[in-house]
Design an enzyme around this catalytic site. Structure first.
Site: not given
Length: 708
Positions: A275-277
């Site tokens: 989910m970092r993107a």
């Protein structure tokens, strides 16, 4: 060296890099910038220029960790700061050199004083110096992996922790992280790439007018740095004010549900991991809106954020260049577009693409009169551009996709070295499907750079013993230290529960981990390989070994031999991608000068031993063992192999001989090298029951063996 930094606004081109840096200056939570590209493109010059635009930093007087007087760090090693004064200082840019030690990065703790006096005597490192400023890491891909891990962990958590045998020190470490790298010198691991918020590709302009302007401005700066900076003072001041205004506006930016759905849809469409993107894209889009003077995020902000935040997260295997399909991006954005009834508020500056007052940094040569020389330099286009990505040739999906040999005779199982003709060559064929290989080790215990191949004494790994410190003590062996100090307690007048420890008692831990090696490939590209249609399978095997070398943090080199000579196709490098590209374009044909290939390997290893004596080599010879051309080719090959074997070079011969009748020449070559021979089938991890571990023979009795 000039004391005045080169003005940020005077840099020609590099619009993507400048925008990425400005967005991080507005919102440090984005996570920094990774700059990929060739050397000599003013990367460090731009970062220093940005430092001069950053506002002054209020700090606690005398604090080595740059604590904020308004909210001092309660855990600061120099604290508490309740009654301390305050002062302003310029923002810092701290450079992390490639050869830095762990102590230089995170700081050093005096273990002797901690044990004997109970005092946390801590010397701050570069992370403390960079707090509330910029940390610049040139050639970040050449840093040791454990240093990169420490660096990115600190950037993600906003704090640095130093642990030494139960003694812990923590301090704040929030900074704008900027890393640069040349992909030709090796890639970062995908999980480390993901930790950088944004990435940009940079390259020198190929437009003569831009190159002329770059040289003109640089010469003017070198001749009179202060005068040059004064001519750009107005533009610098305007940009400094705009950064401050965007910072102030950022908390008011609204990220609507419709735009957030677009961000999520784009990340899902490009199959990014985790989910970092999504989070980075959301922060970047908000910073873009604030940069444009808006309080609402628009679709164009999402598009620009995707172009900066997703390319390096799209890598599916180590040989794929990062990139983004803009058509697919536009299609996804259109599919999940916000309702047209939602009228965005007017953009007071005319949108992000309107020059110095819009969403991009000031461009060079605007109007032809703003430059210091009054020249009409050609400015780069303001619209977001997809980075130019170096593409490797497409890999074939197995032997069935290989092009047909140039000569039908090459399809026969004959032994002619010169097929498809005396001295001829066939076009390069695609590599077969790569596979997971067994690990090939160098025997013994090395002391090379951290990696994942051969056993070595390293700073990180399992503890195997203790010794007296060699230099600054960093890895204390507590049990051995207590054991050394215990017999002297009465003589030292010990009174009470404490242990009296002196410097002579200290012992450091000896640890064993794994190192990276220099894997030198010697690949047979002669006509016999093409005649037996083996080259596709051979390339697939070498490609698999290259992938294995990438994963084990090795350097690699490649020698090919065919016709009358051997060629160093790829000098030793950390860029496995370059090796894959050389392999893909390798043609075949001609005779088999195997001895020339071995002698070339001997010379390359001799030079590399002088450059880096601690990195042990592993020689991988890919051949069927045939040797033709010149007088007594087999005798000369045997002599060359024995020369390498006598010098203790660890070697593996990948036997490519095929057909029902085998001559066993590869096995004889392995015996002369005092190494091991494996077939292409035995090289596969799933085809044998045990690893091929010891790649050197243990005497003249060594024969071709199966890894069993």
């Amino acid at each position: 060296m000039a004391s005045v930094p080169y003005p940020f606004t005077a840099v020609v081109g590099m619009s993507d890099m400048r925008l990425s840096l400005l967005l991080n200056a507005i919102s440090p939570a984005i996570g920094g910038v990774l700059v990929r590209g060739e050397k000599g493109t003013a990367k460090s010059t731009i970062v220093r220029g940005l430092t001069a635009l950053m506002p002054d930093v209020p700090v606690v007087t005398g604090c080595r960790f740059s604590c904020d007087p308004a909210a001092p760090d309660p855990a600061c090693p120099d604290g508490p700061h309740e009654a301390a004064g305050a002062e302003d200082r310029p923002a810092r840019m701290v450079e992390l050199p490639v050869g830095a030690s762990e102590d230089r990065l995170v700081g050093a703790l005096d273990i002797e004083r901690a044990l004997s006096e109970g005092v946390k005597a801590f010397e701050p490192g570069l992370l403390a110096d960079a707090h509330r400023g910029i940390l610049y890491v040139d050639e970040v891909n050449l840093l040791h992996d454990h240093l990169v891990d420490l660096l990115l962990d600190a950037a993600a958590m906003g704090a640095s922790y130093v642990e030494r045998e139960g003694v812990s020190v923590r301090h704040a470490a929030r900074f704008l992280l900027v890393g640069t790298m040349n992909p030709e010198e090796g890639e970062l691991r995908p999980q480390l790439l993901d930790r950088f918020g944004l990435t940009v590709e940079v390259a020198a302009s190929r437009e003569p007018d831009q190159r002329v302007e770059v040289v003109r401005r640089r010469l003017a700066y070198d001749a009179d740095a202060e005068g040059f900076a004064a001519r750009w003072a107005v533009e610098e001041g305007e940009l400094r004010e705009r950064i401050a205004a965007a910072r102030a506006l950022l908390p008011d930016v609204v990220l609507g549900d419709a735009v957030l759905r677009q961000i999520a849809a784009v990340c899902a469409a490009f199959e990014v991991d985790g989910m970092r993107a999504d989070i980075v894209m959301a922060r970047t889009a908000c910073a873009l809106a604030a940069w444009a003077g808006r309080t609402e995020v628009r679709e164009e902000d999402v598009r620009q954020a995707a172009l900066l935040a997703l390319p390096h997260r799209r890598r599916r295997n180590p040989f794929d260049a990062p990139g983004l399909d803009e058509d697919k991006l536009d299609q996804t954005l259109e599919e999940f577009a916000a309702d047209e009834d939602d009228d965005p508020e007017p953009d007071p500056d005319g949108g992000p693409d309107d020059g110095p007052g819009g969403g991009q940094p000031p461009q060079d040569g605007d109007g032809g009169t703003d430059g210091p020389q009054g020249e009409d330099a050609q400015a780069p286009h303001d619209q977001p551009q997809a980075p130019d990505q170096p593409q490797l040739p497409e890999q074939a999906q197995g032997p069935e996709s290989d092009p047909a040999p140039a000569d039908p005779k090459a399809q026969s199982e004959g032994d002619t070295d010169n097929a498809p003709g005396e001295g001829g060559e066939t076009a390069a064929v695609g590599a077969g499907e790569p596979f997971r290989t067994r690990r090939l080790d160098v025997p013994g215990l090395g002391e090379g750079a951290d990696g994942r191949r051969s056993r070595a004494r390293t700073a990180h790994g399992r503890t195997t013993g203790a010794r007296r410190p060699q230099g600054t003590l960093t890895k204390l062996h507590l049990a051995a230290t207590v054991q050394a100090a215990a017999p002297h307690q009465v003589a030292r007048g010990r009174r009470g529960p404490g242990l009296v420890v002196r410097r002579d008692d200290l012992r450091e831990a000896v640890r064993e981990g794994r190192e990276g090696n220099l894997v030198l490939f010697v690949v047979d590209a002669s006509g016999s390989m093409a005649a037996r249609k083996r080259m596709s399978a051979v390339k697939g095997a070498v490609l698999s070994l290259l992938l294995d070398a990438y994963q084990r943090r090795d350097k690699i080199g490649m020698i090919t031999f065919r016709g009358a000579e051997a060629e160093l196709a790829l000098p030793p490098t950390s860029s496995v991608e370059a090796g894959a590209a050389r392999l893909e374009s390798l043609p075949t044909g001609g005779r088999t000068p195997l001895s020339a290939g071995l002698l070339k390997a001997h010379e390359v290893l001799r030079v590399e031993r002088l450059r880096d004596a601690s990195r042990r080599p592993l020689l991988v010879v890919v051949t069927d063992g045939r040797s033709t051309g010149g007088p007594e080719p087999l005798v000369r090959t045997s002599r060359a192999a024995r020369l390498l074997g006598a010098e203790g070079v660890a070697s593996v011969v990948v036997d490519c001989e095929a057909g029902p009748v085998r001559l066993g020449l590869a096995g004889e070559l392995a015996r002369d090298l005092q190494g091991t021979a494996v077939t292409l089938d035995e090289l596969r991890a799933d085809s044998v029951s045990a690893l091929v571990r010891d790649v050197r023979g243990q005497g003249n009795h060594h024969t071709t063996r199966r890894a069993a």
